[in-house]
Design a protein around this motif. Structure first.
Motif, short mmCIF file in Angstrom:
data_model
loop_
_atom_site.label_atom_id
_atom_site.label_comp_id
_atom_site.label_asym_id
_atom_site.label_seq_id
_atom_site.Cartn_x
_atom_site.Cartn_y
_atom_site.Cartn_z
N GLU A 1 1.16 -0.81 0.22
CA GLU A 1 -0.05 0.03 0.03
C GLU A 1 0.69 1.50 -0.42
OE1 GLU A 1 -4.30 -1.45 2.10
OE2 GLU A 1 -2.22 -1.41 3.20
N LEU A 2 1.78 0.74 0.65
CA LEU A 2 2.60 2.24 0.92
C LEU A 2 2.99 2.69 0.11
CD1 LEU A 2 4.22 1.89 4.06
CD2 LEU A 2 2.74 3.79 3.77
N ILE A 3 3.83 1.66 -1.20
CA ILE A 3 4.45 1.53 -2.37
C ILE A 3 3.11 2.03 -3.42
CG2 ILE A 3 5.22 0.52 -4.33
CD1 ILE A 3 6.95 -1.86 -2.24
N LEU B 1 1.08 4.38 -2.74
CA LEU B 1 0.71 5.85 -2.43
C LEU B 1 2.17 6.95 -2.95
CD1 LEU B 1 -0.19 5.35 1.42
CD2 LEU B 1 -1.48 6.65 -0.86
N ILE B 2 3.80 5.69 -2.54
CA ILE B 2 4.77 7.50 -3.41
C ILE B 2 4.35 7.02 -5.02
CG2 ILE B 2 6.91 6.92 -3.55
CD1 ILE B 2 7.28 5.45 -0.92
N GLN B 3 4.43 5.07 -5.77
CA GLN B 3 3.56 5.81 -7.10
C GLN B 3 2.87 6.54 -7.67
OE1 GLN B 3 1.97 1.79 -8.82
NE2 GLN B 3 3.21 2.46 -10.53
N HIS B 4 1.73 6.83 -6.69
CA HIS B 4 0.78 7.72 -6.81
C HIS B 4 1.86 9.01 -6.86
CE1 HIS B 4 -1.77 3.66 -8.43
NE2 HIS B 4 -2.41 4.92 -8.57
N GLY B 5 2.01 9.35 -6.07
CA GLY B 5 2.53 10.61 -5.75
C GLY B 5 3.89 10.82 -6.48
N GLY B 6 4.10 10.30 -7.54
CA GLY B 6 4.78 10.60 -8.23
C GLY B 6 5.93 10.79 -8.00
N PHE B 7 7.03 9.89 -7.12
CA PHE B 7 7.87 10.19 -7.22
C PHE B 7 9.04 9.20 -7.68
CE2 PHE B 7 6.26 11.14 -3.12
CZ PHE B 7 6.93 12.51 -2.56
N VAL B 8 10.09 10.50 -8.40
CA VAL B 8 11.21 9.35 -9.05
C VAL B 8 12.91 10.04 -8.32
CG1 VAL B 8 10.15 10.10 -12.06
CG2 VAL B 8 11.53 11.65 -10.61
N GLY B 9 13.82 9.61 -8.92
CA GLY B 9 15.44 9.57 -7.83
C GLY B 9 14.95 11.18 -8.38
N THR C 1 11.01 5.70 -8.22
CA THR C 1 10.98 5.90 -6.79
C THR C 1 10.68 4.15 -6.20
OG1 THR C 1 11.45 8.38 -6.11
CG2 THR C 1 11.26 6.29 -4.65
N HIS C 2 9.00 3.76 -6.76
CA HIS C 2 8.64 2.75 -5.83
C HIS C 2 9.66 1.37 -6.84
CE1 HIS C 2 6.73 3.66 -9.66
NE2 HIS C 2 6.09 1.89 -9.93
N VAL C 3 9.82 1.75 -7.51
CA VAL C 3 10.34 0.59 -8.52
C VAL C 3 11.33 -0.66 -7.77
CG1 VAL C 3 11.10 -0.59 -9.97
CG2 VAL C 3 9.28 1.27 -10.33
N LYS C 4 12.12 0.33 -7.09
CA LYS C 4 13.33 0.14 -6.48
C LYS C 4 12.67 -0.16 -5.14
CE LYS C 4 16.39 3.73 -6.91
NZ LYS C 4 18.20 4.27 -6.70
N LEU C 5 11.85 0.16 -4.35
CA LEU C 5 10.90 -0.48 -3.32
C LEU C 5 10.69 -1.79 -3.53
CD1 LEU C 5 9.81 3.18 -1.49
CD2 LEU C 5 12.38 2.14 -1.09
N LYS C 6 10.27 -2.04 -4.31
CA LYS C 6 9.82 -3.52 -4.24
C LYS C 6 10.76 -4.62 -4.46
CE LYS C 6 6.11 -6.26 -5.33
NZ LYS C 6 4.62 -6.18 -4.20
N LEU D 1 10.78 4.04 4.85
CA LEU D 1 11.15 3.69 3.34
C LEU D 1 12.04 2.18 4.57
CD1 LEU D 1 12.92 5.64 0.67
CD2 LEU D 1 10.80 5.27 0.91
N LEU D 2 12.20 1.83 5.59
CA LEU D 2 13.05 1.01 5.84
C LEU D 2 11.20 -0.18 6.55
CD1 LEU D 2 15.21 2.49 9.03
CD2 LEU D 2 16.36 1.74 6.64
N LYS D 3 10.26 0.98 6.51
CA LYS D 3 9.34 -0.47 7.36
C LYS D 3 8.87 -0.93 5.78
CE LYS D 3 4.32 -0.44 8.09
NZ LYS D 3 3.83 -0.98 8.50
N ILE D 4 9.04 0.14 4.28
CA ILE D 4 8.22 -0.28 3.35
C ILE D 4 9.63 -2.01 2.55
CG2 ILE D 4 8.66 -0.98 0.92
CD1 ILE D 4 7.51 2.52 0.85
#
Lengths: 336, 451
Positions: free
Chosen positions: B130-132, B134-142, B150-155, B197-200
């Motif tokens: 769910e957090l991933i 949110l970050i994807q829909h939040g539009g985050f990139v490096g 950003t979210h791709v690296k978190l998965k 991020l640590l939680k994810i």
């Protein structure tokens, strides 16, 4: 926004360290100057003439080639022809016939460099190619050494400086043997201190091991030469010569004698480190240096000639492509 | 040779010291750029699939409202950076040189431009997936420049384990100071972002890598680490390209990412400090990635600055705000001097991946006469992935691309260190980039044929 400036499109990076290849060559030339001055001090005007003639030959040949083949760039700008001429002069005896010296300079550039496609493409050190040509063509002249003197003998013409081309020279000049020849043929060891500080007979650049060593330290600190090459040469010479001494201390020369006599310093610091004809990997440079050192002692001890630096370096130049191939470094994260 | 004397701090092997040129903006506080009248939001400002547009011409949009959704996993959401009206959806100039479909929004001149939906977002009870999302829909990139979602690296892929999070506060590109300023001014957001991020990731420890040319950031973050978190600030020797993921992992953990693999294969995830601050901000009061800090710098700009800029702001407005370009300005780059992209046209928008705008004058132009390679070894000593650029350069010149494969050209990180040190002024990295592109094209064709 007022008027937009005229923008230039190039590709990154947009920062560049400022020192270019001609600047590197110039630094090597500067570091050679003290030894050149010492040569002129010890061998007078004859040495000066040899230096002048060889550089005239190398620079002139390159210029003629550039003009006659309509090269787009002026390759004199990289100072490598000038350096080749100076280095060639350092390998010749004072009192060497000037016409031969000139010929050596032409050959160094044509056969040593241009025939391969110019600087960067040559396999062998150009100055040593010139010297090797002279050695095989004029074996007597190139092993006729004039005695050294101090500055009072500056204007004295030594040896066969003004010999007319292709005319057999007279035999009236005074000559002296180099420490290496002394040892090889007469079994006499010269005091290492004399060799180290220049008071012995020999080629222009053979007599001042001390100044050449200083130049080597300067070039190493400024990162113009790869210190692994001279270090490899010295280590191999010391180990091999020490080993021979253990076998028979009377028959074989001591390691320090090997180290500071003949063209070893000049060869190890200015010739073997020629980046173009030496390996491109650090491991390769170690192998290259150790190989040169080993061959030098081998040729000096068991070969027909008293000196072997030139052939040692040329032989190692020949195997450099092979060394490069087998010493490619492991890349970051390489999976075998 | 004598460099071993100064090797007290951690770093990676090889690399270069180009000088940091950061004094122009190092000590300047982040200032907010006023909203422009018209903003251009390209639907593709990240690596991956372009976002799918959700608005049409004439729609009224609020600042922070989503205007495009992710079109697949490797894609992100885009948001309106201002309150206003969608004026057009058309192909526009993009800083990469391409034409890209973009949403053009005109600002509502009467709106106070406050963020429309301010609220702290719940995260402690959400699952990693769910957090991933949110970050994807939040539009985050490096935000370091590569603009990888950003979210791709978190998965974390099946069977892999993310034990360490490395926060990239290196900012090794000369001139740029945006990450530096964010670290100084938004440390609370950075630590909130790290927590999330640590939680994810389920990671056990975090490291913040910062070069020692930013001693104030090192001191501040070290002091501010919350006592309940397991992590440390790692001071690194200043050296380029330490901000490259692989180099940073080597510097901090002494681990090497195997060739062709990802950081996760050595149990590491690396995220840029600015990105993490942005994520912290989103969870603190709900604002997605609609603005970022950009360093406007270089000898060609009148008033260098660190500016907080809405995504999509025209470059010309930014330059005007900074007092305009000097007369002898010859190059305007997106990014730093080592890897930045030069612009042919100033009519382009600021992107999510724009870490800096560097303006160079005639004096800095580095076109120099090329000499033959003398194999001086400097490029071999500089290459951070231990390639042989001299050999590769020779092969590239004769177009022997297959030969270049043998010499590992595909492992080149395109950092430009080889070109920087080459005394013969050979455009090495420039040739490698072209060679790599050609090889990739060839491989893609071969795959198609066999399929």
């Amino acid at each position: 926004m007022k008027t937009a400036p005229k923008l230039l499109l190039t590709s990154s990076p947009f920062l560049k360290q400022q020192e270019d290849t001609p600047a590197v060559m110039r630094q090597v030339i500067y570091s050679l100057i003290p030894a050149l001055i010492a040569a002129i001090y010890f061998f007078g005007i004859s040495a000066l003439l040899v230096i002048f003639i060889t550089t005239l030959a190398t620079v002139g040949t390159e210029r003629v080639f550039n003009i006659s083949t309509k090269q787009k760039t002026n390759s004199l700008k990289d100072y490598s022809a000038l350096l080749t001429g100076l280095l060639l002069a350092m390998t010749l005896p004072p009192g060497f016939p000037l016409w031969m010296a000139f010929l050596g300079g032409v050959i160094a550039i044509v056969l040593g460099k241009l025939i391969f496609g110019g600087i960067g493409s040559n396999i062998f050190n150009p100055a040593l190619v010139g010297r090797a040509f002279l050695q095989s063509s004029f074996p007597v002249a190139i092993t006729t050494w004039s005695p050294f003197s101090d500055f009072s003998g500056f204007l004295e013409i030594r040896g066969y400086t003004f010999t007319i081309p292709f005319v057999k020279a007279g035999t009236d000049a005074t000559t002296a043997a180099t420490p290496l020849a002394h040892f090889k043929f007469d079994g006499i060891t010269t005091d290492t201190a004399n060799i180290f500080f220049g008071s012995s007979a020999g080629s222009l650049g053979e007599t001042m091991a001390f100044l050449i060593l200083l130049a080597g330290i300067y070039l190493t600190v400024r990162n113009y030469i790869n210190w692994r090459i001279p270090a490899g040469v010295f280590i191999a010479v010391i180990l091999f010569a020490s080993g021979l001494q253990l076998i028979d201390a009377d028959k074989f020369a001591p390691p320090m004698f090997h180290l500071f006599s003949g063209g070893l310093m000049l060869g190890a610091i200015f010739m073997a480190t020629d980046p173009v004809s030496s390996p491109i990997t650090h491991k390769g440079c170690w192998i290259f240096g150790l190989g040169v050192g080993f061959l030098v002692v081998l040729i000096r001890t068991f070969g027909g000639l008293p000196e072997g630096v030139m052939y040692a370096i040329l032989l190692m130049n020949a195997v450099t492509p092979l060394i490069n191939r087998v010493t490619q470094p492991r890349i970051y994260g390489e999976v075998k | 040779m004598l460099s071993f004397l100064s090797k007290t701090l951690k770093t990676f092997r090889h690399g270069i010291h180009p000088g940091d040129y950061k004094d122009l903006t190092r000590d300047l506080d982040i200032a907010r750029l006023p909203f422009s009248d018209e903003l251009t939001i390209p639907l593709s400002q990240h690596l991956g699939a372009p976002s799918r547009c959700l608005v049409k011409v004439g729609d009224k949009v609020n600042r922070g409202q989503i205007i495009a959704e992710p079109a697949g996993f490797v894609s992100i959401g885009q948001h309106a950076p201002v309150t206003g009206t969608v004026k057009a959806i058309e192909m526009k100039h993009h800083p990469s040189g391409k034409m890209v479909e973009s949403v053009i929004i005109t600002k509502d001149p009467f709106s106070p431009q406050t963020f429309y939906n301010e609220h702290a977002m719940e995260w402690e009870n959400l699952s990693p997936d769910e957090l991933i999302s949110l970050i994807q829909h939040g539009g985050f990139v490096g935000l370091g420049g590569a603009a990888f979602p950003t979210h791709v690296k978190l998965k974390t892929p099946e069977g892999k384990n993310a034990r360490f999070l490395i926060v990239n506060g290196v900012e090794c590109e000369p001139y740029l100071t945006s990450d530096h300023r964010v670290m100084l001014e938004q440390s609370a957001d950075i630590f909130l972002g790290i927590r999330i991020l640590l939680k994810i990731l389920g990671a056990e420890k975090f490291y913040i890598g910062i070069e020692n040319n930013k001693p104030d950031a090192i001191a501040l973050l070290t002091k501010n680490i919350p006592s309940d978190m397991n992590g440390e600030v790692v001071a690194l020797q200043t050296k380029y390209p330490q901000g490259a993921e692989k180099m940073l992992i080597e510097a901090v953990l002494k681990r090497e990412v195997p060739s062709g693999k990802l950081p996760i294969d050595v149990e590491v995830v690396v995220q840029n400090s600015g990105t993490i601050a942005g994520i912290g901000m989103m969870f603190r009061f709900g604002q997605p990635l609609i603005e970022r800090v950009v360093t406007i710098t270089g000898p060609g700009i009148n008033n260098p600055a660190n500016l907080l800029i809405p995504i999509g702001t025209p470059l010309t407005d930014v330059l005007d705000y900074c007092g305009g370009l000097k007369e002898n300005t010859r190059q305007v780059l997106f990014g730093g001097p080592m890897m930045g992209a030069p612009q042919s046209d100033l009519d382009v928008p600021i992107l999510k991946g724009t870490s800096g705008i560097l303006c160079l004058t005639d004096e800095e132009v580095t076109i120099k006469e090329e000499f033959p390679c003398i194999r001086c070894l400097r490029c071999v000593d500089a290459c951070p992935v231990y390639l042989n650029p001299s050999r590769l350069g020779a092969l590239a010149k004769t177009r022997d691309y297959e030969g270049m494969l043998e010499y590992h050209v595909m492992d080149c990180v395109e950092c430009g260190s080889c070109s920087y040190v080459c005394p013969s002024n050979i455009p090495l990295v420039q040739r490698f980039r072209v060679s790599k592109a050609l090889l990739r094209e060839k491989q893609a064709k071969a795959v198609k044929k066999s399929a």
